[in-house]
Design an enzyme around this catalytic site. Structure first.
Site, PDB file in Angstrom:
ATOM      1  CG  LEU A 127      40.758  39.754  34.426  1.00 52.25           C
ATOM      2  CD1 LEU A 127      41.100  38.302  34.068  1.00 52.25           C
ATOM      3  CD2 LEU A 127      41.697  40.684  33.670  1.00 52.25           C
ATOM      4  CG  HIS A 231      37.541  46.689  23.113  1.00 50.24           C
ATOM      5  ND1 HIS A 231      38.835  47.034  23.441  1.00 50.24           N
ATOM      6  CD2 HIS A 231      36.871  47.849  22.937  1.00 50.24           C
ATOM      7  CE1 HIS A 231      38.933  48.352  23.466  1.00 50.24           C
ATOM      8  NE2 HIS A 231      37.760  48.874  23.169  1.00 50.24           N
TER       9      HIS A 231
END
Length: 343
Positions: A127, A231
């Site tokens: 994505l 992240h």
């Protein structure tokens, strides 16, 4: 402006390549390599073209298109079953407890076990949303379109679903986890290993990685600090996964230590709550006059699958749609549409 999720095709290569260059590394499902992207698109075309309704080694690639300009501004992928051609490795965080009678103490050591527990699961991944479009619920549209596709092609997917979140990457593009674990056994830095994995898969890890457990206490503080941590750009994605029912069960990526989320496929919220209804009317009053509910709409099979936002109102015998949503999906009265609440 109106956006639609549709199947990707060969004409989308340049758009995907431009987006791949923006990912910043550690994004193995969208490598900035034309040959690798062409291979993904070709594999996706074969998956969309396959007519037998069975679980296979498929990859479905989708793009987010601005229907007003024709620009592609995002993408996502679904792997029907990971680990069918080569092992799908993860680290599973476990513990080893030992007791010393002489010292009268019990010691508990956290360890990383190389695992193939997740083999055969379906995976949602890849994505990416263009930075200029990260508002207005488009990230949610991309993410949840995958679940509606799975729902409407259920026989092609496994009973377990996973999502790998990119781990922490430092300012220099390196991975503290890679440097602390796998990097000690390979003659390449994280960027080189990441690029190799994106192009050729992670079989080289299986071939060269020690199979014995790794004691977390022996790792550097930098490596330990990022185990199971997404992240910063993936924190919103993690929240969306949790809202769908995904949970972190101590599986992490063998490259960057990012969390791998898992869920039973039929328990994914969008799959559980979506419903199919016949469209009985196209009503221009929906939306603009605060009538109806904004929902995710989906229609079509395989390469003809499309998803967008639209306004829906319950009517006798079915639902009414707004003209915009109906036009994007090519919906007319008498046809059926899948829909689920936006929030």
């Amino acid at each position: 402006m109106t956006f639609v999720i549709r199947s990707a095709n060969a004409d989308d290569l340049q758009h995907l390549y431009e987006m791949a260059k923006r990912t910043g590394g550690g994004f193995t499902n969208l490598p900035p390599d034309r040959k690798a992207l062409i291979a993904k698109l070709e594999r996706g075309a074969a998956a969309f073209a396959r007519t037998d309704d069975e679980l296979g080694d498929d990859l479905f690639v989708f793009v987010l298109e601005n229907t007003a300009t024709g620009e592609v501004r995002g993408t996502c992928q679904i792997f029907s079953a990971v680990g069918l051609k080569w092992p799908f490795y993860s680290y599973r965080i476990g513990a080893l407890t030992q007791h010393s009678e002489e010292l009268g103490r019990t010691f508990r050591a956290d360890i990383l076990n190389l695992s193939t527990d997740l083999e055969g699961a379906s995976e949602v991944g890849g994505l990416f949303l263009h930075p200029g479009e990260r508002a207005g619920g488009l990230g949610m549209l991309i993410a949840r379109s995958r679940y509606l596709f799975i729902r409407n092609h259920r026989a092609r997917f496994a009973d377990r679903c996973i999502a790998e979140l990119r781990g922490v990457i430092d300012e220099a593009g390196g991975s503290p986890f890679w440097d602390g674990v796998a990097g000690r056994f390979f003659g390449m830095n994280f960027q080189d290993a990441d690029e190799f994995n994106a192009k050729f898969g992670n079989q080289f890890i299986a071939d060269l990685m020690p199979k014995h457990p790794v004691y977390i206490a022996m790792l550097s503080e930098a490596a330990k600090a990022v185990i199971g941590v997404p992240h910063p750009s993936g924190r919103a994605a993690m929240r969306m996964l949790e809202e769908e029912g995904f949970a972190w069960e101590n599986y992490i990526d063998i490259f960057d230590g990012g969390p791998t989320m898992t869920v039973r496929t039929d328990q994914i919220r969008s799959i559980r709550e979506a419903q199919d209804d016949q469209v009985v009317a196209i009503d221009p009053a929906l939306g603009d006059h605060k009538r109806g509910d904004k929902r995710l709409l989906a229609t079509g099979k395989l390469a003809g699958f499309r998803t967008t936002y639209g306004w829906v109102e319950q009517r006798e015998g079915g639902i009414a749609l707004d003209p915009g949503g109906a036009a994007v999906l090519g919906i007319e009265p008498g046809m059926s549409v899948t829909h689920v609440a936006r929030g």
